[in-house]
Design an enzyme around this catalytic site. Structure first.
Site, PDB file in Angstrom:
ATOM      1  N   SER A 133     -73.711 -51.239 -27.748  1.00 35.73           N
ATOM      2  CA  SER A 133     -72.662 -52.186 -27.368  1.00 35.73           C
ATOM      3  C   SER A 133     -72.869 -53.540 -27.902  1.00 35.73           C
ATOM      4  CB  SER A 133     -72.929 -52.461 -25.959  1.00 35.73           C
ATOM      5  OG  SER A 133     -72.095 -53.366 -25.277  1.00 35.73           O
ATOM      6  N   TYR A 147     -62.163 -56.910 -28.568  1.00 42.22           N
ATOM      7  CA  TYR A 147     -63.594 -56.079 -29.088  1.00 42.22           C
ATOM      8  C   TYR A 147     -64.515 -56.199 -27.848  1.00 42.22           C
ATOM      9  CZ  TYR A 147     -68.029 -55.477 -31.285  1.00 42.22           C
ATOM     10  OH  TYR A 147     -69.374 -54.966 -31.531  1.00 42.22           O
ATOM     11  N   LYS A 151     -66.249 -53.127 -25.763  1.00 45.85           N
ATOM     12  CA  LYS A 151     -67.656 -52.779 -25.672  1.00 45.85           C
ATOM     13  C   LYS A 151     -68.121 -52.847 -23.975  1.00 45.85           C
ATOM     14  CE  LYS A 151     -69.291 -52.061 -29.326  1.00 45.85           C
ATOM     15  NZ  LYS A 151     -69.842 -50.884 -30.068  1.00 45.85           N
TER      16      LYS A 151
END
Length: 275
Positions: A133, A147, A151
């Protein structure tokens, strides 16, 4: 019997460093990557018989089948390092649907395809799953929304997976690196902000671009952490790696707790009863 590792994103960054360490430790590595030249380089450098190289775009329609067939031919998997992904930065409004879909295809859906392909073998070996992650899988900065969301999805998928797999003996750990000197910056996609977002997104991107080299950690620390966690009998669910990751995640959690406490009375207020 030597352990077998399956590592995605094995040709660069953290994936490459972990691949090198696993090979040095005597493991057989199923190394998955998109770039033919770098896959060939890994094969040349690896001890004979220790590597199974898979040139594959994990967003391809047949990716899960290719991984499944590879695992079946090798015969086992003890450790999965689900590491492939890339960065996308820009304002929420300006990132179009194709860009958003692409980052979720790579960072989330491809991750799931790898899990589906490997979990039967990992259950058989009572193995380890390490999901890469980021510190911003726990919170978001201006420009990081898409983004961070990808994650964040990996974080919650992994947390649920850890609960679901607990009776089988498979352990899941989410690796949350901070800012490290890898090829991540050269591979990420940036959507330049317009005037509306210059004071927030633009300033943040400028500040990041002006960080000195010493602000970026040594990526070997992440690879070392992954190797250590993979060998633990009782590994953590989450592992922040890097002083900045620990600092920013702690600050985010404290801020959320403060907000929860501040608004608790409103959250618990009885619903309005109309006459």
């Amino acid at each position: 019997m030597p352990s077998t590792w399956l590592i995605t994103g094995a040709t660069s960054g953290f994936g490459r460093l972990v691949t090198e360490r696993a090979l040095a430790a005597g493991a057989h590595v199923i190394a998955v990557g998109r770039r033919r030249d770098r896959i060939a380089e890994l094969v040349q450098l690896a001890p004979k018989g220790q590597i199974t190289a898979v040139e594959l775009d994990l967003t391809a329609p047949d990716a899960q089948t290719v991984i499944t067939d590879t695992v079946r031919s090798v015969g086992r998997v003890d450790v999965l390092v689900n590491n492939a992904g890339y960065g996308l930065f820009g304002s929420i409004e300006q990132i179009d649907a194709d860009e958003a879909r692409a980052v979720f295809d790579t960072n989330v859906l491809a991750n799931l395809a790898v899990l589906r392909a490997t979990l039967p073998a990992l259950r058989a070996s009572r193995g380890r799953v390490l999901q890469t992650s980021s510190l911003i899988g726990q919170f978001a900065w201006p420009s990081s929304g898409l983004y961070a969301a990808s994650k964040g999805a990996v974080e919650l998928i992994s947390e649920a997976l850890a609960h679901e797999l607990a009776p089988t003996g498979v352990k899941v750990t989410i690796i949350e690196p901070g800012t490290f000197a890898t090829e991540f910056a050269t591979n990420l996609r940036v959507v330049p902000p317009n005037d509306v977002y210059a004071p927030t997104v633009g300033k943040f991107l400028t500040d990041i671009s002006e960080l000195p080299p010493e602000a970026f950690g040594d990526p070997h620390a992440v690879a070392d952490a992954i190797m250590t966690v993979a060998a633990l009998e009782e590994p953590p669910l989450r592992l922040a790696v890097g002083a900045d990751a620990v600092e920013h995640i702690r600050a985010s959690l404290r801020s959320r707790l403060t907000e929860l406490d501040r608004w608790e009375s409103l959250s618990l207020a009885p619903a309005h009863q109309s006459a």
